[in-house]
Design an enzyme around this catalytic site. Structure first.
Site, PDB file in Angstrom:
ATOM      1  N   ILE A  47       0.851  -1.203   0.000  1.00 43.78           N
ATOM      2  CA  ILE A  47       0.000   0.000   0.000  1.00 43.78           C
ATOM      3  C   ILE A  47       0.884   1.248   0.000  1.00 43.78           C
ATOM      4  O   ILE A  47       0.590   2.248  -0.664  1.00 43.78           O
ATOM      5  CB  ILE A  47      -0.973  -0.006   1.204  1.00 43.78           C
ATOM      6  N   PHE A  74     -10.220  -1.850   4.420  1.00 41.48           N
ATOM      7  CA  PHE A  74     -10.926  -3.132   4.353  1.00 41.48           C
ATOM      8  C   PHE A  74     -10.002  -4.119   3.608  1.00 41.48           C
ATOM      9  O   PHE A  74      -8.976  -4.470   4.151  1.00 41.48           O
ATOM     10  CB  PHE A  74     -12.342  -2.931   3.819  1.00 41.48           C
ATOM     11  N   ARG A 123     -12.041 -20.953   8.055  1.00 44.70           N
ATOM     12  CA  ARG A 123     -10.745 -20.619   8.649  1.00 44.70           C
ATOM     13  C   ARG A 123     -11.004 -20.039  10.039  1.00 44.70           C
ATOM     14  O   ARG A 123     -11.857 -19.148  10.175  1.00 44.70           O
ATOM     15  CB  ARG A 123     -10.066 -19.589   7.738  1.00 44.70           C
ATOM     16  N   PRO A 124     -10.277 -20.523  11.082  1.00 47.83           N
ATOM     17  CA  PRO A 124     -10.537 -20.001  12.425  1.00 47.83           C
ATOM     18  C   PRO A 124     -10.416 -18.472  12.468  1.00 47.83           C
ATOM     19  O   PRO A 124      -9.508 -17.905  11.870  1.00 47.83           O
ATOM     20  CB  PRO A 124      -9.447 -20.651  13.285  1.00 47.83           C
ATOM     21  N   GLY A 125     -11.347 -17.851  13.185  1.00 49.08           N
ATOM     22  CA  GLY A 125     -11.291 -16.389  13.349  1.00 49.08           C
ATOM     23  C   GLY A 125     -11.985 -15.613  12.250  1.00 49.08           C
ATOM     24  O   GLY A 125     -12.161 -14.405  12.363  1.00 49.08           O
ATOM     25  N   SER A 161      -7.039  -0.963  10.302  1.00 54.18           N
ATOM     26  CA  SER A 161      -7.593  -2.084   9.543  1.00 54.18           C
ATOM     27  C   SER A 161      -9.026  -2.352   9.977  1.00 54.18           C
ATOM     28  O   SER A 161      -9.387  -2.137  11.139  1.00 54.18           O
ATOM     29  CB  SER A 161      -6.734  -3.314   9.851  1.00 54.18           C
ATOM     30  N   TYR A 193      -2.496  -9.742  15.889  1.00 50.41           N
ATOM     31  CA  TYR A 193      -2.406  -8.672  14.880  1.00 50.41           C
ATOM     32  C   TYR A 193      -3.561  -7.680  15.055  1.00 50.41           C
ATOM     33  O   TYR A 193      -3.358  -6.459  15.070  1.00 50.41           O
ATOM     34  CB  TYR A 193      -2.409  -9.265  13.458  1.00 50.41           C
ATOM     35  N   ASP A 208      15.351   0.871   9.987  1.00 52.38           N
ATOM     36  CA  ASP A 208      14.233   0.461  10.824  1.00 52.38           C
ATOM     37  C   ASP A 208      13.681   1.712  11.499  1.00 52.38           C
ATOM     38  O   ASP A 208      14.449   2.477  12.099  1.00 52.38           O
ATOM     39  CB  ASP A 208      14.726  -0.556  11.875  1.00 52.38           C
ATOM     40  N   LYS A 223      -3.545  -3.444  16.186  1.00 52.40           N
ATOM     41  CA  LYS A 223      -4.169  -2.299  15.499  1.00 52.40           C
ATOM     42  C   LYS A 223      -5.148  -1.588  16.447  1.00 52.40           C
ATOM     43  O   LYS A 223      -5.241  -0.362  16.464  1.00 52.40           O
ATOM     44  CB  LYS A 223      -4.884  -2.762  14.222  1.00 52.40           C
TER      45      LYS A 223
HETATM   46  P1  NAD Z   1       3.582  -4.465   3.571  1.00 47.91           P
HETATM   47  O1  NAD Z   1       4.191  -5.501   4.443  1.00 47.91           O
HETATM   48  O2  NAD Z   1       3.604  -4.688   2.102  1.00 47.91           O
HETATM   49  O3  NAD Z   1       4.246  -3.043   3.864  1.00 47.91           O
HETATM   50  C1  NAD Z   1       4.817  -2.690   5.109  1.00 47.91           C
HETATM   51  C2  NAD Z   1       6.202  -2.128   4.822  1.00 47.91           C
HETATM   52  O4  NAD Z   1       6.776  -1.710   6.054  1.00 47.91           O
HETATM   53  C3  NAD Z   1       7.139  -3.154   4.206  1.00 47.91           C
HETATM   54  O5  NAD Z   1       7.763  -2.612   3.081  1.00 47.91           O
HETATM   55  C4  NAD Z   1       8.167  -3.437   5.318  1.00 47.91           C
HETATM   56  O6  NAD Z   1       9.440  -3.728   4.783  1.00 47.91           O
HETATM   57  C5  NAD Z   1       8.119  -2.156   6.116  1.00 47.91           C
HETATM   58  N1  NAD Z   1       8.439  -2.308   7.541  1.00 47.91           N
HETATM   59  C6  NAD Z   1       7.904  -3.166   8.437  1.00 47.91           C
HETATM   60  N2  NAD Z   1       8.433  -2.962   9.644  1.00 47.91           N
HETATM   61  C7  NAD Z   1       9.341  -1.944   9.520  1.00 47.91           C
HETATM   62  C8  NAD Z   1      10.213  -1.274  10.422  1.00 47.91           C
HETATM   63  N3  NAD Z   1      10.291  -1.629  11.695  1.00 47.91           N
HETATM   64  N4  NAD Z   1      10.956  -0.249   9.941  1.00 47.91           N
HETATM   65  C9  NAD Z   1      10.899   0.113   8.638  1.00 47.91           C
HETATM   66  N5  NAD Z   1      10.106  -0.503   7.739  1.00 47.91           N
HETATM   67  C10 NAD Z   1       9.325  -1.517   8.187  1.00 47.91           C
HETATM   68  O7  NAD Z   1       2.094  -4.248   4.078  1.00 47.91           O
HETATM   69  P2  NAD Z   1       0.886  -3.478   3.379  1.00 47.91           P
HETATM   70  O8  NAD Z   1      -0.080  -4.472   2.886  1.00 47.91           O
HETATM   71  O9  NAD Z   1       1.401  -2.439   2.481  1.00 47.91           O
HETATM   72  O10 NAD Z   1       0.239  -2.817   4.678  1.00 47.91           O
HETATM   73  C11 NAD Z   1       0.633  -1.545   5.125  1.00 47.91           C
HETATM   74  C12 NAD Z   1      -0.047  -1.249   6.444  1.00 47.91           C
HETATM   75  O11 NAD Z   1      -1.455  -1.380   6.272  1.00 47.91           O
HETATM   76  C13 NAD Z   1       0.319  -2.181   7.583  1.00 47.91           C
HETATM   77  O12 NAD Z   1       0.364  -1.413   8.757  1.00 47.91           O
HETATM   78  C14 NAD Z   1      -0.833  -3.164   7.630  1.00 47.91           C
HETATM   79  O13 NAD Z   1      -1.002  -3.687   8.918  1.00 47.91           O
HETATM   80  C15 NAD Z   1      -1.995  -2.272   7.231  1.00 47.91           C
HETATM   81  N6  NAD Z   1      -3.117  -2.980   6.609  1.00 47.91           N
HETATM   82  C16 NAD Z   1      -2.906  -3.752   5.504  1.00 47.91           C
HETATM   83  C17 NAD Z   1      -3.987  -4.417   4.916  1.00 47.91           C
HETATM   84  C18 NAD Z   1      -3.796  -5.308   3.714  1.00 47.91           C
HETATM   85  O14 NAD Z   1      -4.691  -6.106   3.420  1.00 47.91           O
HETATM   86  N7  NAD Z   1      -2.713  -5.223   2.984  1.00 47.91           N
HETATM   87  C19 NAD Z   1      -5.275  -4.257   5.446  1.00 47.91           C
HETATM   88  C20 NAD Z   1      -5.444  -3.444   6.559  1.00 47.91           C
HETATM   89  C21 NAD Z   1      -4.359  -2.807   7.124  1.00 47.91           C
HETATM   90  C1  WQD Z   2     -10.689 -12.950   2.265  1.00 46.20           C
HETATM   91  C2  WQD Z   2     -11.713 -14.065   2.168  1.00 46.20           C
HETATM   92  C3  WQD Z   2     -11.179 -15.979   3.493  1.00 46.20           C
HETATM   93  C4  WQD Z   2      -7.658 -17.283   1.393  1.00 46.20           C
HETATM   94  C5  WQD Z   2      -7.178 -10.210   6.273  1.00 46.20           C
HETATM   95  C6  WQD Z   2      -6.816  -9.761   7.656  1.00 46.20           C
HETATM   96  C7  WQD Z   2      -7.199  -8.331   7.837  1.00 46.20           C
HETATM   97  C8  WQD Z   2      -6.630  -7.443   6.736  1.00 46.20           C
HETATM   98  C9  WQD Z   2      -6.897  -7.986   5.373  1.00 46.20           C
HETATM   99  C10 WQD Z   2      -4.601  -6.453   7.462  1.00 46.20           C
HETATM  100  C11 WQD Z   2     -12.024 -14.721   3.516  1.00 46.20           C
HETATM  101  C12 WQD Z   2     -11.198 -16.332   2.027  1.00 46.20           C
HETATM  102  C13 WQD Z   2      -8.770 -16.566   1.760  1.00 46.20           C
HETATM  103  C14 WQD Z   2      -7.821 -18.602   0.873  1.00 46.20           C
HETATM  104  C15 WQD Z   2     -10.191 -18.368   1.094  1.00 46.20           C
HETATM  105  N1  WQD Z   2      -5.201  -7.319   6.798  1.00 46.20           N
HETATM  106  N2  WQD Z   2     -10.012 -17.110   1.608  1.00 46.20           N
HETATM  107  N3  WQD Z   2      -9.087 -19.080   0.724  1.00 46.20           N
HETATM  108  O1  WQD Z   2      -9.437 -12.414   6.137  1.00 46.20           O
HETATM  109  O2  WQD Z   2     -10.768 -10.535   5.131  1.00 46.20           O
HETATM  110  O3  WQD Z   2      -8.569 -10.081   6.103  1.00 46.20           O
HETATM  111  O4  WQD Z   2      -6.515  -9.357   5.314  1.00 46.20           O
HETATM  112  O5  WQD Z   2      -5.055  -5.677   8.250  1.00 46.20           O
HETATM  113  O6  WQD Z   2      -6.719  -7.972   9.074  1.00 46.20           O
HETATM  114  O7  WQD Z   2      -7.522 -10.556   8.577  1.00 46.20           O
HETATM  115  O8  WQD Z   2      -8.694 -11.312   3.974  1.00 46.20           O
HETATM  116  O9  WQD Z   2      -7.779 -12.081   1.855  1.00 46.20           O
HETATM  117  O10 WQD Z   2      -7.288 -13.416   3.934  1.00 46.20           O
HETATM  118  O11 WQD Z   2      -9.581 -13.435   2.994  1.00 46.20           O
HETATM  119  O12 WQD Z   2     -11.316 -18.843   0.952  1.00 46.20           O
HETATM  120  O13 WQD Z   2      -6.847 -19.301   0.562  1.00 46.20           O
HETATM  121  O14 WQD Z   2     -11.160 -15.105   1.342  1.00 46.20           O
HETATM  122  O15 WQD Z   2     -11.719 -17.032   4.268  1.00 46.20           O
HETATM  123  O16 WQD Z   2     -13.371 -15.052   3.525  1.00 46.20           O
HETATM  124  P1  WQD Z   2      -9.450 -11.156   5.398  1.00 46.20           P
HETATM  125  P2  WQD Z   2      -8.230 -12.567   3.171  1.00 46.20           P
END
Ligand code: NAD
Ligand code: WQD
Length: 394
Positions: A20, A225, A349-351, A160, A196, A76, A200
């Site tokens: 992101i 989302f 999947r649990p959770g 998140s 996790y 870091d 958040k």
């Molecule tokens: P990502 O892992 O691709 O990006 C995180 C980046 O932070 C990575 O490039 C990593 O190298 C860097 N990083 C981690 N710890 C570090 C540290 N201590 N110092 C410097 N760099 C560090 O993840 P993403 O999917 O881009 O997610 C970004 C943020 O959004 C995260 O906080 C994640 O929890 C949150 N988020 C992601 C999702 C999703 O589905 N991708 C959904 C909700 C929230």
């Molecule tokens: C989406 C749907 C699975 C894989 C997670 C984190 C959440 C956020 C986003 C960071 C669900 C189903 C998945 C597979 C499947 N991340 N699925 N087979 O669970 O909504 O959210 O990522 O903040 O915190 O919990 O996303 O992409 O894992 O799953 O059927 O092999 O796909 O059960 O219904 P989720 P997801």
């Protein structure tokens, strides 16, 4: 095209080479912001930096503009080097009051911070909770203290939808007030399913407390989302070091032959086809949400009145506002790839929750943010990236 940012002003993006973060950096640069990226490459590769640079140079050439400044620091964000970095972008201001006493304050060239850096795997967080609390919570606390010392208070945090926990089970679109950090009854943390999710939740609570205590903070927590898709160029996408666990990255692996089939977790949910519903939102829409939030903070909209007295802390959902089942997600990629995706029925999947969809009303009304892309565009852009990333067989 917005006017270019003054050459000595920057947005600091921590974790800016991740999935992101890199898309947000690209959108910031395209909008004319100077950007400093901090990343320790723990979950990304340096090729992302090259690709962002290539894309922004092409963009500026096409528009006849000069590229904004783009600095990268591999470190870091919890390290001492981070402190030195903040210092290097700050000017010391010495004032003398009427009694002749000297006061030293900092004036920073960093006008806003977007903090993406965190660990994000649900399963890994159950195995290594302390590392998650250290990076996602303890690191955040130190960062806030350092930013405060350099008088940097415009802060955007990656939260998140996971903070809603079992509240998602209501089946209704989730609204920001379904999870607040004040003393109202709805602020209790029911059903957060893993460490996790708790990192958040705690991070948001810490941010809300910091803002309540110090009126200088302007803090926005963006509750993403399910971000999916990528830049349409196909040069930038999701390429983590960690193993994929999310649905769309797994679907891409099935399409490229790296996995034999998708295991569909749960076919007995109360949904239109029995599989679980999520709110998939295009990552470039998510990226634009950050720029909207930065501007909203800068324009001093983030006030205590809005947060019900909790200072300058405000949470916003970033989702598309509509739900897609697992099978609909499968079809979205089958359609663009013109290939079928083998699926196997598996247990829940649990959770997991059955449905999790955002109300985007607050972000639309207050930030003026409207998601533009639907699931079909997400799938098309993802497939474009996957095709380019896969080397053709020799
Ligand atoms: P990502 O892992 O691709 O990006 C995180 C980046 O932070 C990575 O490039 C990593 O190298 C860097 N990083 C981690 N710890 C570090 C540290 N201590 N110092 C410097 N760099 C560090 O993840 P993403 O999917 O881009 O997610 C970004 C943020 O959004 C995260 O906080 C994640 O929890 C949150 N988020 C992601 C999702 C999703 O589905 N991708 C959904 C909700 C929230
Ligand atoms: C989406 C749907 C699975 C894989 C997670 C984190 C959440 C956020 C986003 C960071 C669900 C189903 C998945 C597979 C499947 N991340 N699925 N087979 O669970 O909504 O959210 O990522 O903040 O915190 O919990 O996303 O992409 O894992 O799953 O059927 O092999 O796909 O059960 O219904 P989720 P997801």
């Amino acid at each position: 095209q917005p006017p270019p940012m003054p050459s000595n002003r920057f947005v600091l993006v921590i974790g800016g080479l991740g999935y992101i973060g890199s898309h947000t950096v690209l959108e910031l640069l395209r909008a004319g912001h100077n950007v400093i990226v901090v990343d320790n490459l723990s979950n990304c590769y340096e090729t992302v930096l090259r690709n962002v640079t290539t894309l922004i140079e092409a963009h500026c050439q096409a528009n006849g503009t000069s590229p904004p400044l783009f600095h990268f620091h591999r470190l870091d964000y919890r390290s001492r080097a981070m402190c030195l970095l903040l210092e290097s972008y700050s000017d010391l201001v010495i004032t003398i009051d009427a009694s002749g006493k000297q006061h030293m304050t900092y004036s920073s060239r960093i006008t806003g911070v977007i903090h993406f850096a965190a660990y994000k795997s649900v399963l890994d967080s159950i195995k290594r909770p302390l590392q998650y609390y250290q990076n996602n919570v303890c690191g955040l606390v130190s960062l806030l203290q350092r930013l405060d010392a350099y008088a940097i208070h415009n802060f955007i945090f990656s939260s998140s939808a996971t903070v809603y926990g079992s509240k998602a089970n209501s089946g209704l679109p989730l609204r920001e007030d379904d999870l607040t950090h004040d003393s109202s009854p709805c602020s209790s943390t029911v059903g957060l399913s893993c460490p996790y999710a708790r990192t958040k939740y705690f991070a948001e609570a810490i941010l809300a407390d910091a803002a309540a205590a110090n009126p200088r903070w302007r803090i926005v927590a963006l509750r993403y989302f399910n971000p999916v898709g990528c830049d349409p160029s196909g040069l930038l996408g999701e390429s983590p070091r960690a193993e994929a666990t999310n649905l769309y990255p797994i679907l891409s692996q099935v399409l490229t032959g790296a996995r034999p089939a998708l295991d569909v977790f749960g076919t007995d949910w109360k949904t239109r086809d029995g599989t679980a519903i999520r709110d998939y939102v295009h990552v470039l829409d998510v990226a634009r949400g950050h720029i909207a939030a930065l501007g909203w903070n800068t324009a001093d909209n983030n006030t205590s009145e809005k947060s019900g007295g909790a200072g300058g802390f405000r949470a916003f959902n970033l989702g598309s506002g509509s739900g897609t089942t697992v099978l609909e997600a499968v079809h979205s990629l089958e359609e663009v790839a013109k290939k079928s995706i083998p699926v196997r029925w598996a247990g829940r999947r649990p959770g997991d929750v059955g449905a999790c969809v955002a109300s985007t009303e607050r972000a639309q009304r207050e930030l003026g943010w409207v998601p533009r892309e639907g699931i079909a565009q997400c799938a098309a852009d993802l497939w474009n990236f996957v095709r380019k990333a896969v080397k053709p067989a020799q």
